[in-house]
Design a protein around this motif. Sequence first.
Motif, PDB file in Angstrom:
ATOM      1  N   LYS A 129      18.490   8.789  80.733  1.00  0.00           N
ATOM      2  CA  LYS A 129      17.586   9.572  81.617  1.00  0.00           C
ATOM      3  C   LYS A 129      16.554  10.213  80.955  1.00  0.00           C
ATOM      4  O   LYS A 129      15.401  10.634  81.281  1.00  0.00           O
ATOM      5  CB  LYS A 129      18.701  10.696  82.074  1.00  0.00           C
ATOM      6  CG  LYS A 129      18.404  10.976  83.412  1.00  0.00           C
ATOM      7  CD  LYS A 129      19.633  11.891  84.214  1.00  0.00           C
ATOM      8  CE  LYS A 129      19.465  12.429  85.341  1.00  0.00           C
ATOM      9  NZ  LYS A 129      20.627  13.271  85.811  1.00  0.00           N
ATOM     10  N   ALA A 130      16.768  10.510  79.360  1.00  0.00           N
ATOM     11  CA  ALA A 130      15.825  11.218  78.693  1.00  0.00           C
ATOM     12  C   ALA A 130      14.656  10.269  78.240  1.00  0.00           C
ATOM     13  O   ALA A 130      13.495  10.507  78.149  1.00  0.00           O
ATOM     14  CB  ALA A 130      16.404  12.018  77.528  1.00  0.00           C
TER      15      ALA A 130
ATOM     16  N   GLU B 154      22.900  10.022  80.032  1.00  0.00           N
ATOM     17  CA  GLU B 154      22.292  11.155  79.574  1.00  0.00           C
ATOM     18  C   GLU B 154      20.773  10.705  78.674  1.00  0.00           C
ATOM     19  O   GLU B 154      19.593  11.054  78.926  1.00  0.00           O
ATOM     20  CB  GLU B 154      22.939  12.084  78.980  1.00  0.00           C
ATOM     21  CG  GLU B 154      23.814  12.805  79.830  1.00  0.00           C
ATOM     22  CD  GLU B 154      23.274  14.327  80.508  1.00  0.00           C
ATOM     23  OE1 GLU B 154      22.481  14.783  80.126  1.00  0.00           O
ATOM     24  OE2 GLU B 154      23.628  14.286  81.739  1.00  0.00           O
ATOM     25  N   VAL B 155      21.379   9.951  77.573  1.00  0.00           N
ATOM     26  CA  VAL B 155      20.202   9.555  76.754  1.00  0.00           C
ATOM     27  C   VAL B 155      19.089   8.587  77.535  1.00  0.00           C
ATOM     28  O   VAL B 155      18.105   8.746  77.396  1.00  0.00           O
ATOM     29  CB  VAL B 155      20.863   8.879  75.435  1.00  0.00           C
ATOM     30  CG1 VAL B 155      19.724   7.984  74.625  1.00  0.00           C
ATOM     31  CG2 VAL B 155      21.561   9.682  74.741  1.00  0.00           C
TER      32      VAL B 155
ATOM     33  N   ILE C   1      46.562   7.923  68.325  1.00  0.00           N
ATOM     34  CA  ILE C   1      46.557   8.328  69.775  1.00  0.00           C
ATOM     35  C   ILE C   1      48.064   8.674  70.026  1.00  0.00           C
ATOM     36  O   ILE C   1      48.972   7.740  69.960  1.00  0.00           O
ATOM     37  CB  ILE C   1      46.010   7.212  70.424  1.00  0.00           C
ATOM     38  CG1 ILE C   1      44.613   7.218  70.390  1.00  0.00           C
ATOM     39  CG2 ILE C   1      46.337   7.560  72.078  1.00  0.00           C
ATOM     40  CD1 ILE C   1      43.887   6.252  70.953  1.00  0.00           C
TER      41      ILE C   1
ATOM     42  N   ILE D  64      44.980   8.472  79.028  1.00  0.00           N
ATOM     43  CA  ILE D  64      44.080   9.521  79.372  1.00  0.00           C
ATOM     44  C   ILE D  64      43.078   9.443  78.314  1.00  0.00           C
ATOM     45  O   ILE D  64      41.704   9.624  78.514  1.00  0.00           O
ATOM     46  CB  ILE D  64      44.689  11.039  79.434  1.00  0.00           C
ATOM     47  CG1 ILE D  64      45.960  10.790  80.516  1.00  0.00           C
ATOM     48  CG2 ILE D  64      44.037  11.913  79.544  1.00  0.00           C
ATOM     49  CD1 ILE D  64      46.730  12.032  80.617  1.00  0.00           C
ATOM     50  N   VAL D  65      43.425   9.248  76.938  1.00  0.00           N
ATOM     51  CA  VAL D  65      42.552   9.282  75.839  1.00  0.00           C
ATOM     52  C   VAL D  65      41.572   8.165  76.281  1.00  0.00           C
ATOM     53  O   VAL D  65      40.388   8.395  75.772  1.00  0.00           O
ATOM     54  CB  VAL D  65      43.508   9.082  74.620  1.00  0.00           C
ATOM     55  CG1 VAL D  65      42.540   8.997  73.537  1.00  0.00           C
ATOM     56  CG2 VAL D  65      44.224  10.310  74.221  1.00  0.00           C
TER      57      VAL D  65
ATOM     58  N   THR E  89      28.929   8.806  79.863  1.00  0.00           N
ATOM     59  CA  THR E  89      27.954   9.854  80.367  1.00  0.00           C
ATOM     60  C   THR E  89      26.975  10.159  79.290  1.00  0.00           C
ATOM     61  O   THR E  89      25.615  10.281  79.590  1.00  0.00           O
ATOM     62  CB  THR E  89      28.985  11.276  80.250  1.00  0.00           C
ATOM     63  OG1 THR E  89      30.078  10.999  81.381  1.00  0.00           O
ATOM     64  CG2 THR E  89      28.235  12.516  81.136  1.00  0.00           C
ATOM     65  N   ILE E  90      27.269   9.957  78.144  1.00  0.00           N
ATOM     66  CA  ILE E  90      26.215  10.099  76.980  1.00  0.00           C
ATOM     67  C   ILE E  90      25.231   9.128  76.970  1.00  0.00           C
ATOM     68  O   ILE E  90      24.117   9.408  77.086  1.00  0.00           O
ATOM     69  CB  ILE E  90      26.966  10.106  75.359  1.00  0.00           C
ATOM     70  CG1 ILE E  90      27.813  11.292  75.290  1.00  0.00           C
ATOM     71  CG2 ILE E  90      25.794   9.980  74.532  1.00  0.00           C
ATOM     72  CD1 ILE E  90      28.517  11.434  74.443  1.00  0.00           C
TER      73      ILE E  90
ATOM     74  N   ALA F 187      33.325   9.639  78.454  1.00  0.00           N
ATOM     75  CA  ALA F 187      32.388  10.463  77.566  1.00  0.00           C
ATOM     76  C   ALA F 187      31.066   9.315  76.957  1.00  0.00           C
ATOM     77  O   ALA F 187      29.888   9.702  77.204  1.00  0.00           O
ATOM     78  CB  ALA F 187      33.138  10.924  76.199  1.00  0.00           C
TER      79      ALA F 187
ATOM     80  N   LEU G 211      40.700   5.001  66.566  1.00  0.00           N
ATOM     81  CA  LEU G 211      41.567   6.135  66.777  1.00  0.00           C
ATOM     82  C   LEU G 211      42.824   5.551  66.909  1.00  0.00           C
ATOM     83  O   LEU G 211      44.111   6.451  67.087  1.00  0.00           O
ATOM     84  CB  LEU G 211      41.101   6.682  67.984  1.00  0.00           C
ATOM     85  CG  LEU G 211      39.828   7.594  67.894  1.00  0.00           C
ATOM     86  CD1 LEU G 211      39.498   8.241  69.595  1.00  0.00           C
ATOM     87  CD2 LEU G 211      40.064   8.809  67.058  1.00  0.00           C
TER      88      LEU G 211
ATOM     89  N   VAL H  73      39.093   9.200  78.746  1.00  0.00           N
ATOM     90  CA  VAL H  73      38.172  10.378  78.365  1.00  0.00           C
ATOM     91  C   VAL H  73      37.315   9.507  77.404  1.00  0.00           C
ATOM     92  O   VAL H  73      35.907   9.851  77.517  1.00  0.00           O
ATOM     93  CB  VAL H  73      38.929  11.379  77.512  1.00  0.00           C
ATOM     94  CG1 VAL H  73      37.934  12.191  76.774  1.00  0.00           C
ATOM     95  CG2 VAL H  73      39.705  12.143  78.573  1.00  0.00           C
TER      96      VAL H  73
ATOM     97  N   ILE I 277      50.046   9.940  76.185  1.00  0.00           N
ATOM     98  CA  ILE I 277      48.666  10.267  76.880  1.00  0.00           C
ATOM     99  C   ILE I 277      47.711   9.030  76.570  1.00  0.00           C
ATOM    100  O   ILE I 277      46.457   9.486  76.598  1.00  0.00           O
ATOM    101  CB  ILE I 277      48.521  11.577  76.553  1.00  0.00           C
ATOM    102  CG1 ILE I 277      48.047  11.751  75.266  1.00  0.00           C
ATOM    103  CG2 ILE I 277      49.235  12.466  77.322  1.00  0.00           C
ATOM    104  CD1 ILE I 277      47.432  13.162  74.910  1.00  0.00           C
TER     105      ILE I 277
END
Lengths: 208, 263
Positions: A90-91, A87-88, A65, A72-73, A83-84, A80, A61, A76, A69
Motif C-alpha cells: 500500500k505504501a 501494508e508495505v 510451538i 492458532i500460532v 497484513t505486513i 501477520a 519456530l 497468527v 495452540i
Amino acid sequence: MSSKKNKEALLTPLGLNNPVTVQVLGICSALAVTAKLMPAIVMGISVTIITALSNVVISCLRKTIPLRIRIIVQLVVVAALVTIVSEVLKAFAYDISVQLSVYVGLIITNCILMGRLEAFAMQNEPWPSFLDGIGNGLGYAKILIIVAFFRELFGSGTLFGVNILNYDCVANAGYVNNGLMLMPPMALIIVACIIWWQRAHNKDLQQK
Amino acid sequence: MANKKFKCTVCGYIHEGAAAPEACPTCQAPASAFVELKAEKKLPTGSNAYTFAYAAAMVIVVAFLLSFVSSALRAKQDANVKLDTKKQILYSLNVTTADPDAYFSKNVKDMILKGDTIVEFKDDFATLYETEGKKGNFHVFVCNLDGQTKYVIPVYGAGLWGAIWGYVALNDDKNTVYGTYFSHASETPGLGAEIQSPAFQKRFEGKQVGDSLSAVKISVVKNGKVEDAKYEVDGISGGTITSTGVDAMLKSCLGNYTKFLSK
C-alpha cells in the motif's frame, strides 16, 4: 541444498501431489477468483509467496510451538505476514495493493497455507519448507490458470480482457458465450475434469 | 546413575551406560572412538505455563510488529490514497494525466454545499466522503475542463460483498451526466466487479439525473430492461445486487444535492 528430497518437495506438488487436484485443498478460493485470467494469476503468485514465507517462519519456530495452540500460532503468523505485505504494498506499490485488496482475506483463510504448515513445515527444516511452499503455491497457481483460461474464454469470450471470440462471424455461426461459465459451479466442474484427466493418466492416483 | 549414550564413530553402534565401553561389540573399535550423545534439549511444549507464556509473548510481538509497520508507513499510504482519489475524480472527467496532483490543483476546486450554494472547502484534501457526509460536508469538485465547468459529486454505498464508491461528473446544467467512475472493495470478478469497467461507466454518459430535480430519477435497472433511456441505465447481468447497490448509491448520495442541482 538440492538433494533428491528437496527436489521432490518442490516438484511433486506440480503434478502427483498437486494441492488442488490431489490434496483437494484451496477449492473455495479456486471458485472465487477464476472467472478471469488476470486475478487468477495474481492470486496464484500471492499464495506462492505467502505459503513459502509462512512455511519458513513456522519451520524456524517448529520446536518451540506449544502443541495445543499450534493452529492458532500458525494462523497468527500467516495473518501477520499477509497484513505486513499488504501494508508495505500500500505504501510502495499502491496500484498492486488495490488489485490485491480483494484477495487479502482469501489468502489468510486459504487452506493450502494451513495444510502445508501443519503437514510439512512443522516437521521439516526451513529450506525444504521454503521449497515445499513454492512448489505448492505454483501447483495451486497452475490449476487456477487452467480453470480461469477456460472460464474466461468460454464465459466472456476474452483472454486477459482481450477480445477472442466476440466477433460477428463467430456469433453468426451460432456461438454464444456461456454465462454459466462465469458462475462458481463451473469452476468445480472444470476442477473435476482436471482431476479426472489426471487420475486417468496416473496409475498411482487410482484407488484400488 | 543417569544413563548416558555413546555412539561408535566407526560403525554407528550405540552403547548405553555410565561410560564408553572398552571395545565396540560390533567392530572392536577402542573406547576413544566413542562420542557421547547429548540428549536433545526439549522445550516443555506440552505444559500449561509454557503455552500461556508463549501465547502472551506471541501476541505482544505481533502487536508491536504490526503497529510499527502501520505507523511507519502511514504517511506514505495517506499520500497514495489522496493521489488515487484525485486520479479517480479525474477519471470521471475522462482526464488522464501523468501528474494528477498538478492538474488537480490547477483546474479543480474542492467545494462543499452550504444551503443551496457551494463554498470553498478549506481543510486538507479529504478522501473519506462517507465520513465527510456524516459531518455535513457534502463535497462538490468544480472543474474547469477546457473552458467548460463540470461538477463532480462523490457517491458511496454498499455492493454485494463490501463498499462501492464512485464519482459522477455533471455538465454545467447540473443535470446531464458527463462521465462516471465506479470502484469497489470486493465485488465478484467478472460479475459485480464489472462496475469498474469502462464499458459499464460509459453507459451513464448523457443520462439525466432528474427532471425538475425534486427527486433523483437516474437509476440502474436489470440488464435489458431499460424503458426510459433518458434516466435508466442497463445493469450488469449476473451482478444484480451490485447493480442495485449502484442504483441505491446514486439515489441516496445525489439526493443530498437536489437543492444545489435544481438551482
